[in-house]
Design a protein around this motif. Structure first.
Motif, PDB file in Angstrom:
ATOM      1  N   ALA A 119       0.751  -1.051   0.034  1.00  0.00           N
ATOM      2  CA  ALA A 119       0.004   0.010   0.060  1.00  0.00           C
ATOM      3  C   ALA A 119       0.867   1.363   0.041  1.00  0.00           C
ATOM      4  N   GLN A 120       0.147   2.265  -0.653  1.00  0.00           N
ATOM      5  CA  GLN A 120       0.964   3.610  -0.498  1.00  0.00           C
ATOM      6  C   GLN A 120       0.411   4.763   0.218  1.00  0.00           C
ATOM      7  N   LYS A 121       1.167   5.361   1.024  1.00  0.00           N
ATOM      8  CA  LYS A 121       0.498   6.301   1.962  1.00  0.00           C
ATOM      9  C   LYS A 121       1.156   7.410   1.625  1.00  0.00           C
ATOM     10  N   ILE A 122       0.515   8.686   2.081  1.00  0.00           N
ATOM     11  CA  ILE A 122       1.031  10.027   1.808  1.00  0.00           C
ATOM     12  C   ILE A 122       1.488  10.752   3.287  1.00  0.00           C
ATOM     13  N   LEU A 123       2.628  11.461   3.374  1.00  0.00           N
ATOM     14  CA  LEU A 123       2.855  12.008   4.555  1.00  0.00           C
ATOM     15  C   LEU A 123       3.125  13.375   4.506  1.00  0.00           C
ATOM     16  N   PHE A 124       2.296  14.140   4.854  1.00  0.00           N
ATOM     17  CA  PHE A 124       2.114  15.662   4.974  1.00  0.00           C
ATOM     18  C   PHE A 124       2.583  16.241   6.025  1.00  0.00           C
ATOM     19  N   THR A 125       3.460  17.523   5.741  1.00  0.00           N
ATOM     20  CA  THR A 125       3.623  18.357   7.066  1.00  0.00           C
ATOM     21  C   THR A 125       2.825  19.365   6.774  1.00  0.00           C
ATOM     22  N   CYS A 126       2.175  20.190   7.918  1.00  0.00           N
ATOM     23  CA  CYS A 126       1.512  21.330   8.014  1.00  0.00           C
ATOM     24  C   CYS A 126       2.517  22.257   8.609  1.00  0.00           C
ATOM     25  N   GLU A 127       2.457  23.497   8.200  1.00  0.00           N
ATOM     26  CA  GLU A 127       3.189  24.609   8.721  1.00  0.00           C
ATOM     27  C   GLU A 127       2.708  24.606  10.308  1.00  0.00           C
ATOM     28  N   LYS A 128       1.562  24.450  10.640  1.00  0.00           N
ATOM     29  CA  LYS A 128       0.965  24.704  11.773  1.00  0.00           C
ATOM     30  C   LYS A 128       1.325  23.570  12.832  1.00  0.00           C
ATOM     31  N   GLU A 129       2.503  23.024  12.710  1.00  0.00           N
ATOM     32  CA  GLU A 129       3.015  21.980  13.591  1.00  0.00           C
ATOM     33  C   GLU A 129       1.929  20.699  13.777  1.00  0.00           C
ATOM     34  N   ARG A 130       1.882  19.960  12.561  1.00  0.00           N
ATOM     35  CA  ARG A 130       1.356  18.659  12.671  1.00  0.00           C
ATOM     36  C   ARG A 130       1.770  17.932  11.248  1.00  0.00           C
ATOM     37  N   LEU A 131       2.188  16.544  11.616  1.00  0.00           N
ATOM     38  CA  LEU A 131       2.283  15.684  10.705  1.00  0.00           C
ATOM     39  C   LEU A 131       1.068  14.753  10.543  1.00  0.00           C
ATOM     40  N   TRP A 132       1.050  14.483   9.137  1.00  0.00           N
ATOM     41  CA  TRP A 132      -0.128  13.657   9.054  1.00  0.00           C
ATOM     42  C   TRP A 132       0.104  12.451   8.016  1.00  0.00           C
ATOM     43  N   GLU A 141      -4.839   8.507   8.863  1.00  0.00           N
ATOM     44  CA  GLU A 141      -4.522   7.242   9.588  1.00  0.00           C
ATOM     45  C   GLU A 141      -3.660   7.633  10.854  1.00  0.00           C
ATOM     46  N   LYS A 142      -2.965   8.620  10.835  1.00  0.00           N
ATOM     47  CA  LYS A 142      -2.413   9.255  12.184  1.00  0.00           C
ATOM     48  C   LYS A 142      -1.993  10.548  11.982  1.00  0.00           C
ATOM     49  N   ARG A 143      -2.021  11.152  13.173  1.00  0.00           N
ATOM     50  CA  ARG A 143      -1.431  12.557  13.356  1.00  0.00           C
ATOM     51  C   ARG A 143      -0.435  12.915  14.480  1.00  0.00           C
ATOM     52  N   TRP A 144       0.591  13.279  14.238  1.00  0.00           N
ATOM     53  CA  TRP A 144       1.651  13.418  15.296  1.00  0.00           C
ATOM     54  C   TRP A 144       1.647  15.088  15.461  1.00  0.00           C
ATOM     55  N   PRO A 145       1.808  15.573  16.758  1.00  0.00           N
ATOM     56  CA  PRO A 145       2.488  17.013  17.061  1.00  0.00           C
ATOM     57  C   PRO A 145       3.563  16.899  16.625  1.00  0.00           C
ATOM     58  N   PHE A 149       7.457  24.931  12.667  1.00  0.00           N
ATOM     59  CA  PHE A 149       6.944  25.072  11.346  1.00  0.00           C
ATOM     60  C   PHE A 149       8.079  24.358  10.264  1.00  0.00           C
ATOM     61  N   VAL A 150       7.436  23.496   9.602  1.00  0.00           N
ATOM     62  CA  VAL A 150       8.247  22.475   8.579  1.00  0.00           C
ATOM     63  C   VAL A 150       7.760  23.383   7.350  1.00  0.00           C
ATOM     64  N   THR A 151       9.160  23.915   6.651  1.00  0.00           N
ATOM     65  CA  THR A 151       8.839  24.420   5.580  1.00  0.00           C
ATOM     66  C   THR A 151       9.605  23.874   4.395  1.00  0.00           C
ATOM     67  N   SER A 152      10.309  22.723   4.583  1.00  0.00           N
ATOM     68  CA  SER A 152      11.010  22.178   3.449  1.00  0.00           C
ATOM     69  C   SER A 152      10.329  20.747   3.360  1.00  0.00           C
ATOM     70  N   VAL A 153      10.715  20.095   2.180  1.00  0.00           N
ATOM     71  CA  VAL A 153      10.435  18.634   2.057  1.00  0.00           C
ATOM     72  C   VAL A 153      10.902  17.745   2.914  1.00  0.00           C
ATOM     73  N   PRO A 154      10.084  16.771   3.583  1.00  0.00           N
ATOM     74  CA  PRO A 154      10.590  15.837   4.547  1.00  0.00           C
ATOM     75  C   PRO A 154      11.325  14.820   3.767  1.00  0.00           C
ATOM     76  N   TRP A 155      12.233  14.235   4.518  1.00  0.00           N
ATOM     77  CA  TRP A 155      13.263  13.077   3.964  1.00  0.00           C
ATOM     78  C   TRP A 155      13.043  11.942   4.783  1.00  0.00           C
ATOM     79  N   LEU A 156      13.045  10.814   4.176  1.00  0.00           N
ATOM     80  CA  LEU A 156      12.758   9.472   4.843  1.00  0.00           C
ATOM     81  C   LEU A 156      13.582   8.503   4.427  1.00  0.00           C
ATOM     82  N   THR A 157      14.507   7.662   5.468  1.00  0.00           N
ATOM     83  CA  THR A 157      15.511   6.792   4.973  1.00  0.00           C
ATOM     84  C   THR A 157      15.581   5.976   6.112  1.00  0.00           C
ATOM     85  N   ASN A 158      15.431   4.550   5.873  1.00  0.00           N
ATOM     86  CA  ASN A 158      15.367   3.711   6.813  1.00  0.00           C
ATOM     87  C   ASN A 158      14.475   3.696   7.919  1.00  0.00           C
ATOM     88  N   GLY A 159      13.372   3.998   7.637  1.00  0.00           N
ATOM     89  CA  GLY A 159      12.293   4.351   8.847  1.00  0.00           C
ATOM     90  C   GLY A 159      12.302   5.596   9.578  1.00  0.00           C
TER      91      GLY A 159
END
Length: 176
Positions: A119-132, A141-145, A149-159
């Motif tokens: 399955a594919q999922k999308i990970l978004f960060t919102c500038e107002k302090e939330r990860l979706w 599916e999940k929200r993290w505080p 303020f995130v203003t760059s593209v997230p980077w994922l490696t090895n989990g």
């Protein structure tokens, strides 16, 4: 007047030029000969990369400056606009498949796709302090505080997810 242009990578000659209604503040996503961009004209636009012909235009509720992502699950492009809405559009014709309202305006960071082979999922960060974390069908599916303020593209490696913040901070989150 804003334009999208394509150049020959060997000769540097312009192959085509196409006008768009407003500036594109995102990077194009190119899949199977189709380039898709989000614009400040409140739309997502698809072009044939060989000819420059516009294939479809899909409306957003507000201007967007984030790059869309492609999900093969559902053959869709997903993008957010500055109103806090996330849209899924059919890659075939740009018809809206689903919309998610996050109540987190000012979306400035492009999403990334998480793919476990099933399955594919999308990970978004919102500038107002939330990860979706959002499924390909548009369900949260999940929200993290997050702190800041995130203003760059997230980077994922090895989990491990790395986020860069506008104050210069860098934080790693273990998603395993």
């Amino acid at each position: 007047n804003s334009t999208i242009q394509a150049f020959d990578s060997k000769t540097g000659e312009r192959k085509w030029q196409q006008s768009v209604r407003a500036p594109a503040k995102s990077t194009a996503v190119i899949i199977s000969g189709v380039a898709v961009i989000s614009t400040w004209g409140k739309d997502l636009v698809a072009f044939d990369v060989r000819t420059g012909k516009q294939l479809w235009r899909a409306p957003l509720s507000m201007k967007s400056q984030v790059s869309p992502v492609y999900l093969r699950n559902g053959n869709q492009f997903v993008v957010a606009d500055l109103s806090g809405k996330i849209f899924s559009m059919s890659a075939n014709d740009g018809k809206q498949l689903w919309t998610l309202t996050t109540n987190q305006d000012d979306q400035r960071s492009s999403p990334i796709v998480l793919d476990d082979g099933k399955a594919q999922k999308i990970l978004f960060t919102c500038e107002k302090e939330r990860l979706w974390l959002i499924s390909s069908s548009g369900k949260i599916e999940k929200r993290w505080p997050i702190q800041g303020f995130v203003t760059s593209v997230p980077w994922l490696t090895n989990g491990m997810l790395f986020l860069s913040f506008n104050d210069g901070g860098l934080v790693a989150y273990d998603l395993k």
